[in-house]
Design an enzyme around this catalytic site. Structure first.
Site, PDB file in Angstrom:
ATOM      1  N   ASP A  13       0.896  -1.157   0.000  1.00  0.00           N
ATOM      2  CA  ASP A  13       0.000   0.000   0.000  1.00  0.00           C
ATOM      3  C   ASP A  13       0.930   1.200   0.000  1.00  0.00           C
ATOM      4  OD1 ASP A  13      -1.467   2.216   0.799  1.00  0.00           O
ATOM      5  OD2 ASP A  13      -2.611   1.135   2.335  1.00  0.00           O
ATOM      6  N   TYR A 230       0.342   0.405  15.095  1.00  0.00           N
ATOM      7  CA  TYR A 230      -0.594   0.190  13.999  1.00  0.00           C
ATOM      8  C   TYR A 230      -0.218   1.053  12.792  1.00  0.00           C
ATOM      9  CZ  TYR A 230      -4.749   0.086  11.173  1.00  0.00           C
ATOM     10  OH  TYR A 230      -5.600  -0.059  10.116  1.00  0.00           O
ATOM     11  N   LYS A 233      -3.529  -2.431   7.958  1.00  0.00           N
ATOM     12  CA  LYS A 233      -3.536  -3.890   8.002  1.00  0.00           C
ATOM     13  C   LYS A 233      -2.607  -4.443   6.923  1.00  0.00           C
ATOM     14  CE  LYS A 233      -5.809  -6.219  11.146  1.00  0.00           C
ATOM     15  NZ  LYS A 233      -5.031  -6.353  12.372  1.00  0.00           N
TER      16      LYS A 233
HETATM   17  P1  13P Z   1      -5.273  -0.266   4.869  1.00  0.00           P
HETATM   18  O1  13P Z   1      -4.593  -1.309   5.723  1.00  0.00           O
HETATM   19  O2  13P Z   1      -5.919  -0.867   3.663  1.00  0.00           O
HETATM   20  O3  13P Z   1      -4.335   0.840   4.519  1.00  0.00           O
HETATM   21  O4  13P Z   1      -6.472   0.349   5.715  1.00  0.00           O
HETATM   22  C1  13P Z   1      -6.107   1.034   6.852  1.00  0.00           C
HETATM   23  C2  13P Z   1      -7.260   1.542   7.641  1.00  0.00           C
HETATM   24  O5  13P Z   1      -7.010   2.066   8.707  1.00  0.00           O
HETATM   25  C3  13P Z   1      -8.636   1.375   7.153  1.00  0.00           C
HETATM   26  O6  13P Z   1      -9.555   1.961   8.008  1.00  0.00           O
HETATM   27 MG    MG Z   2      -4.031   2.235   3.227  1.00  0.00          MG
HETATM   28 MG    MG Z   3      -4.997  -1.834   2.095  1.00  0.00          MG
END
Ligand code: 13P
Ligand code: MG
Ligand code: MG
Ligand code: 13P
Length: 372
Positions: A13, A230, A233
């Site tokens: 990402d 964090y 994800k």
């Molecule tokens: P991603 O892991 O796809 O970047 O999403 C992060 C997020 O906090 C979605 O609410």
């Molecule tokens: Mg993202």
């Molecule tokens: Mg993502």
């Protein structure tokens, strides 16, 4: 002897358009241009750009084996170049998954995810690459179990003599950095004890037991464990080979008709259904979700060409799964900040809980044991 090729799927990402919902077309174009160059320079045999939500996957065939430095460095540099474009365009969280300042030989441990396998290309080699957004690597545990160990999903386990000998599941403990292999069907109960806890135990590879042929590979990076906080994800990828002594294409996609519950969704902190979608519907939007999965099908040729990909989960036969996913999403959303919609405490340790606990520590008083 047939030719051995390596299939590498390396993803990151590098910034969202808008928020965490998709990848800007100009950023995707950077990836596509770089992949074209890799084909013409001979670095790879063939390559395609894959996408789900705000994640880009570089899908590459080559003859350099897994963990190859040139392939990994090319991927890293591609993500860096995409990040520059993402920054210019003010994309959200530009460079989100690039957790290191400089490349050090392999993308592992640096943020991007990778699934790779080396195999002899059969005269016909159907391969499906699954990409998921708003979830974690353990999301593949249930579908892989169904594909390779559950006869109610895969009738081939019963009636195809080449699959009847079962499969080997290599499971990684992401906390302790250990791995263990289980043989199915004999050890399915032992296997399920572990893979039923997908936040920690993740299927990394599946092999055919009779001859050790590799059948599936997944990405297993946990961003929060690398970064210690964090950072979005992990949004995993998975490669599955199919047909001729392996599950048929229809058996490989069948588990996604469940839309099973996974961890991820908003802020990576909620449970939600993994909704199978077409390439045109890969944009997590409601509450940054629900989590979703797309399928890229390829018929790889013996000279390593990927050919035209097919959209494997867009078909109408997944409409009921989508409907079920949306109903489950409605139901879970009504729980708001309560478990089990919100993840359990031990999975929330990289969010605000430790800070709140620390701030309130002095307000917690002892409760005498035995008092009612
Ligand atoms: P991603 O892991 O796809 O970047 O999403 C992060 C997020 O906090 C979605 O609410
Ligand atoms: Mg993202
Ligand atoms: Mg993502
Ligand atoms: P065909 O007879 O169309 O090749 O199908 C065989 C098969 O594998 C179906 O799952």
């Amino acid at each position: 002897m047939a030719r051995e090729i390596t299939l590498s799927v390396i993803k990151a990402d590098i910034g969202g358009w808008v928020g965490h919902s998709s990848v800007h077309p100009e950023v995707s174009a950077v990836a596509e241009g770089r992949l074209e160059e890799a084909i013409s320079s001979g670095l790879v045999l063939d390559a395609r750009r894959g996408r789900v939500g705000d994640d880009t996957a570089l899908i590459m065939t080559h003859e350099k084996g897994i963990d190859d430095e040139a392939i990994h460095e090319f991927s890293w540099d591609t993500f860096i170049t995409m990040t520059e474009k993402a920054r210019q365009l003010g994309q959200y969280g530009a460079g989100q998954d690039l957790l290191s300042d400089s490349f050090s030989g392999n993308v592992r441990g640096m943020g991007p995810g990778c699934a790779e396998m080396t195999f002899e290309v059969r005269p016909s080699e159907p391969v499906i690459i699954f990409l998921a957004d708003k979830t974690e690597p353990g999301a593949w545990n249930l579908p892989l179990y169904k594909m390779f160990a559950d006869p109610f999903n895969t009738i081939g386990l019963v009636i195809d003599p080449n699959m009847h000998g079962g499969f080997l599941f290599e499971v990684h403990d992401l906390m302790e950095h250990k791995k263990v292999t289980f043989k199915t069907p004999e050890e399915i109960y032992d296997l399920l004890v572990f893979i039923g806890a997908p936040a920690r135990y993740v299927i990394k590879y599946v092999y055919r037991a009779s001859d050790g042929v590799v059948a599936a590979a997944t990405s297993t990076q946990r961003l929060s464990l690398i970064a210690g906080r964090y950072v979005g994800k992990d949004d995993p990828v998975m490669i599955v080979r199919s047909q001729s002594g392996l599950p048929a294409v229809g058996e490989v996609v069948e588990p996604f008709s469940l839309a099973h519950t996974v961890a991820g969704w908003m802020r990576g902190s909620h449970h939600g259904p993994l909704m199978p979608v077409s390439w045109d519907n890969d944009t997590p939007t409601r509450f940054d979700g629900p989590p979703r999965v797309v399928g890229y099908g390829f018929q790889i040729t013996t000279d390593g060409k990927l050919g035209e990909p097919r959209d494997m989960l867009g078909d109408v036969s997944f409409d009921n799964a989508r409907r079920r996913a949306l109903q489950a999403a409605d139901y879970l959303r009504m729980h708001g900040p309560f478990e089990p919609h919100r993840l359990s405490l031990d999975e929330m340790e990289y969010t605000t809980m430790p800070q709140v606990q620390e701030r309130l520590a002095e307000r917690f008083e002892d409760v005498p044991e035995g008092s009612c």
